[in-house]
Structures are given as structure tokens and as C-alpha cells.
Design a protein around this motif. Sequence first.
Motif, PDB file in Angstrom:
ATOM      1  N   GLU A 105       0.961  -1.152   0.180  1.00 21.49           N
ATOM      2  CA  GLU A 105      -0.033   0.064  -0.097  1.00 21.49           C
ATOM      3  C   GLU A 105       0.802   1.403   0.093  1.00 21.49           C
ATOM      4  O   GLU A 105       0.531   2.179  -0.602  1.00 21.49           O
ATOM      5  CB  GLU A 105      -1.160  -0.029   1.215  1.00 21.49           C
ATOM      6  CG  GLU A 105      -2.003  -0.994   0.963  1.00 21.49           C
ATOM      7  CD  GLU A 105      -3.147  -0.765   0.134  1.00 21.49           C
ATOM      8  OE1 GLU A 105      -3.124   0.220  -0.337  1.00 21.49           O
ATOM      9  OE2 GLU A 105      -3.622  -2.015  -0.390  1.00 21.49           O
ATOM     10  N   ALA A 106       1.939   1.257   0.836  1.00 17.94           N
ATOM     11  CA  ALA A 106       2.791   2.495   0.780  1.00 17.94           C
ATOM     12  C   ALA A 106       3.544   2.470  -0.629  1.00 17.94           C
ATOM     13  O   ALA A 106       3.693   3.775  -1.028  1.00 17.94           O
ATOM     14  CB  ALA A 106       3.933   2.244   1.840  1.00 17.94           C
ATOM     15  N   PHE A 107       3.950   1.520  -1.083  1.00 19.24           N
ATOM     16  CA  PHE A 107       4.343   1.649  -2.680  1.00 19.24           C
ATOM     17  C   PHE A 107       3.286   2.144  -3.590  1.00 19.24           C
ATOM     18  O   PHE A 107       3.535   3.155  -4.234  1.00 19.24           O
ATOM     19  CB  PHE A 107       4.938   0.404  -3.073  1.00 19.24           C
ATOM     20  CG  PHE A 107       5.548   0.229  -4.438  1.00 19.24           C
ATOM     21  CD1 PHE A 107       6.885   1.020  -4.713  1.00 19.24           C
ATOM     22  CD2 PHE A 107       4.875  -0.320  -5.405  1.00 19.24           C
ATOM     23  CE1 PHE A 107       7.167   1.049  -6.203  1.00 19.24           C
ATOM     24  CE2 PHE A 107       5.203  -0.135  -6.866  1.00 19.24           C
ATOM     25  CZ  PHE A 107       6.519   0.360  -7.138  1.00 19.24           C
ATOM     26  N   SER A 108       2.037   1.570  -3.425  1.00 12.63           N
ATOM     27  CA  SER A 108       0.989   2.236  -4.515  1.00 12.63           C
ATOM     28  C   SER A 108       0.966   3.458  -4.124  1.00 12.63           C
ATOM     29  O   SER A 108       0.520   4.177  -5.196  1.00 12.63           O
ATOM     30  CB  SER A 108      -0.045   1.290  -3.981  1.00 12.63           C
ATOM     31  OG  SER A 108       0.009  -0.086  -4.558  1.00 12.63           O
ATOM     32  N   ALA A 109       0.969   4.003  -2.990  1.00 16.28           N
ATOM     33  CA  ALA A 109       0.754   5.455  -2.639  1.00 16.28           C
ATOM     34  C   ALA A 109       2.052   6.607  -3.027  1.00 16.28           C
ATOM     35  O   ALA A 109       2.184   7.575  -2.623  1.00 16.28           O
ATOM     36  CB  ALA A 109       0.500   5.714  -1.053  1.00 16.28           C
ATOM     37  N   GLY A 110       3.012   5.832  -3.668  1.00 16.44           N
ATOM     38  CA  GLY A 110       4.268   6.574  -4.122  1.00 16.44           C
ATOM     39  C   GLY A 110       5.267   6.680  -3.143  1.00 16.44           C
ATOM     40  O   GLY A 110       6.250   7.440  -3.289  1.00 16.44           O
ATOM     41  N   ARG A 111       5.208   5.850  -1.949  1.00 13.58           N
ATOM     42  CA  ARG A 111       6.409   5.831  -0.972  1.00 13.58           C
ATOM     43  C   ARG A 111       7.548   5.143  -1.650  1.00 13.58           C
ATOM     44  O   ARG A 111       7.234   4.142  -2.233  1.00 13.58           O
ATOM     45  CB  ARG A 111       5.803   5.421   0.193  1.00 13.58           C
ATOM     46  CG  ARG A 111       4.718   6.153   0.898  1.00 13.58           C
ATOM     47  CD  ARG A 111       5.036   7.524   1.489  1.00 13.58           C
ATOM     48  NE  ARG A 111       4.825   8.789   0.889  1.00 13.58           N
ATOM     49  CZ  ARG A 111       5.184   9.964   1.331  1.00 13.58           C
ATOM     50  NH1 ARG A 111       6.351  10.230   2.323  1.00 13.58           N
ATOM     51  NH2 ARG A 111       4.806  10.893   0.582  1.00 13.58           N
ATOM     52  N   LYS A 112       8.734   5.718  -1.185  1.00 11.89           N
ATOM     53  CA  LYS A 112       9.880   4.704  -1.885  1.00 11.89           C
ATOM     54  C   LYS A 112      10.493   3.959  -0.653  1.00 11.89           C
ATOM     55  O   LYS A 112      11.442   3.091  -1.088  1.00 11.89           O
ATOM     56  CB  LYS A 112      10.894   6.049  -2.204  1.00 11.89           C
ATOM     57  CG  LYS A 112      10.375   6.909  -3.115  1.00 11.89           C
ATOM     58  CD  LYS A 112      11.432   7.981  -3.372  1.00 11.89           C
ATOM     59  CE  LYS A 112      10.895   8.992  -4.411  1.00 11.89           C
ATOM     60  NZ  LYS A 112      11.509  10.495  -4.427  1.00 11.89           N
ATOM     61  N   ARG A 113      10.409   4.109   0.501  1.00 10.22           N
ATOM     62  CA  ARG A 113      11.030   3.447   1.590  1.00 10.22           C
ATOM     63  C   ARG A 113      10.219   3.096   2.731  1.00 10.22           C
ATOM     64  O   ARG A 113       9.601   4.331   3.064  1.00 10.22           O
ATOM     65  CB  ARG A 113      12.250   4.223   1.925  1.00 10.22           C
ATOM     66  CG  ARG A 113      13.330   3.463   2.889  1.00 10.22           C
ATOM     67  CD  ARG A 113      14.457   4.419   3.021  1.00 10.22           C
ATOM     68  NE  ARG A 113      14.571   5.422   3.932  1.00 10.22           N
ATOM     69  CZ  ARG A 113      15.299   5.649   4.877  1.00 10.22           C
ATOM     70  NH1 ARG A 113      16.532   5.129   4.923  1.00 10.22           N
ATOM     71  NH2 ARG A 113      15.139   6.846   5.447  1.00 10.22           N
ATOM     72  N   MET A 114      10.286   1.993   3.251  1.00  5.74           N
ATOM     73  CA  MET A 114       9.608   1.984   4.585  1.00  5.74           C
ATOM     74  C   MET A 114      10.498   1.975   5.766  1.00  5.74           C
ATOM     75  O   MET A 114      11.769   1.243   5.603  1.00  5.74           O
ATOM     76  CB  MET A 114       9.031   0.376   4.457  1.00  5.74           C
ATOM     77  CG  MET A 114       8.069   0.416   5.735  1.00  5.74           C
ATOM     78  SD  MET A 114       6.549   1.350   6.018  1.00  5.74           S
ATOM     79  CE  MET A 114       5.500   0.232   4.916  1.00  5.74           C
ATOM     80  N   VAL A 115      10.466   2.620   6.768  1.00  4.51           N
ATOM     81  CA  VAL A 115      11.445   2.851   7.896  1.00  4.51           C
ATOM     82  C   VAL A 115      10.676   2.567   9.119  1.00  4.51           C
ATOM     83  O   VAL A 115       9.058   2.586   9.060  1.00  4.51           O
ATOM     84  CB  VAL A 115      12.138   4.378   7.935  1.00  4.51           C
ATOM     85  CG1 VAL A 115      12.772   4.603   6.492  1.00  4.51           C
ATOM     86  CG2 VAL A 115      10.901   5.287   7.931  1.00  4.51           C
ATOM     87  N   LEU A 116      11.140   2.174  10.136  1.00  4.05           N
ATOM     88  CA  LEU A 116      10.789   1.993  11.715  1.00  4.05           C
ATOM     89  C   LEU A 116      11.552   1.983  12.438  1.00  4.05           C
ATOM     90  O   LEU A 116      12.862   1.890  12.238  1.00  4.05           O
ATOM     91  CB  LEU A 116      10.064   0.481  11.550  1.00  4.05           C
ATOM     92  CG  LEU A 116      11.000  -0.704  11.432  1.00  4.05           C
ATOM     93  CD1 LEU A 116      11.458  -1.272  12.633  1.00  4.05           C
ATOM     94  CD2 LEU A 116      10.467  -1.843  10.486  1.00  4.05           C
ATOM     95  N   GLU A 117      11.193   2.284  13.785  1.00  2.00           N
ATOM     96  CA  GLU A 117      11.755   2.339  14.733  1.00  2.00           C
ATOM     97  C   GLU A 117      11.477   1.098  15.999  1.00  2.00           C
ATOM     98  O   GLU A 117      10.057   0.964  15.990  1.00  2.00           O
ATOM     99  CB  GLU A 117      11.842   3.609  15.403  1.00  2.00           C
ATOM    100  CG  GLU A 117      12.807   3.858  16.615  1.00  2.00           C
ATOM    101  CD  GLU A 117      12.311   3.215  18.048  1.00  2.00           C
ATOM    102  OE1 GLU A 117      13.053   2.889  19.010  1.00  2.00           O
ATOM    103  OE2 GLU A 117      11.104   3.355  18.300  1.00  2.00           O
ATOM    104  N   THR A 118      12.313   0.551  16.541  1.00  2.00           N
ATOM    105  CA  THR A 118      11.875  -0.510  17.445  1.00  2.00           C
ATOM    106  C   THR A 118      13.104  -0.513  18.682  1.00  2.00           C
ATOM    107  O   THR A 118      14.030   0.252  18.498  1.00  2.00           O
ATOM    108  CB  THR A 118      11.598  -1.791  16.964  1.00  2.00           C
ATOM    109  OG1 THR A 118      10.970  -2.794  17.748  1.00  2.00           O
ATOM    110  CG2 THR A 118      12.891  -2.638  16.325  1.00  2.00           C
ATOM    111  N   GLY A 119      13.046  -1.423  19.334  1.00  2.00           N
ATOM    112  CA  GLY A 119      14.048  -1.576  20.610  1.00  2.00           C
ATOM    113  C   GLY A 119      14.440  -2.716  20.768  1.00  2.00           C
ATOM    114  O   GLY A 119      14.050  -3.829  20.560  1.00  2.00           O
TER     115      GLY A 119
END
Length: 158
Positions: A105-119
Motif C-alpha cells: 500500500e505504501a508503494f502504491s501511494a508513491g512511497r519509496k522506503r519503509m522505515v521503522l523504529e523498535t527497541g
Amino acid sequence: MRIEIGAYDHPDAVELIEQLQREYLHRYGGPDTTPFTPADFLPPRGLFLIGYRADLPVAIGGWRGQEASTDGFRDGDAELKRMYVIPAARGLGYARVLLAALEREAFSAGRKRMVLETGLQQPEAIGLYRSSGYHETAKFGVYRCEPDSRCFAKELPG
């Protein structure tokens, strides 16, 4: 698992977010304090998904668009937030299915990279992300100065 597009403030999402915040309290001693609003997860700027098994909510996750900032984001980033699977449904592959849907869905919306923060207190999350093609990246966001924080990124196909 059936996945539906939902709102961040949908009652089923709210219940699972409260469970997730209790999990953060147990693991880290406090809730996630990242600032955002439910509107951050509205298309086309973001998206929130709820996974159901037998009409019971069992998983949630969302992404919100980010652009280059002093917090360390890049133009075209989709920041993954609120990934959670209830304890009774863990180990069934729901997190992996939900993560793949969020990436598509992010790619379909034109996003280039998925990022996240965890611990470091979430080794199972780190394992999921690494096995899904994420690599550790420069820290970003609210927790970028925390020693136990880890940030991951994955270029979306295209």
C-alpha cells in the motif's frame, strides 16, 4: 486473517493500541510517546490496517508519510507505526502478512522506503523485520538518541 482498511481511532484499533501501549509499559517502563494524530494515517498520506480472525481484531499496523527532516527522515519515506499482534495470535504469520500489505500500500501511494523504529526489548520484532528484508539504518525520530533504539529501512520495489 482478513485485513481491512481502518481508522487509527476505530474502536477495534483503539483496543489493540491500548494493549500495545501496555506491552511497551511492561517492556520499556512507559508508553510510546511519538507524536502523531489519527489523520496521519488517512489515505493518501498514510494508512491503517486491522487484521481480523473470526471477526475478532487480532493485528494492527499503519504507516504515515514522511519527508526529509531534521529528525532523520528522507523524502518519500513511509514510517511504520503500531505493528501489533495479540498474544493469542502470535506465531501464525499474521505480522508478516500485515507487513507485506502495508509495504504494498505504501508503494502504491508513491512511497519509496519503509522505515521503522523498535527497541532491543522487542527481539521478535527485530527478527521479523530482518527476515523481511529490512536492514539497520541511521536512527531517526523521537527515540534516535536512545541507546536501545534500533531503526530499520527497506527500499520499496519499483
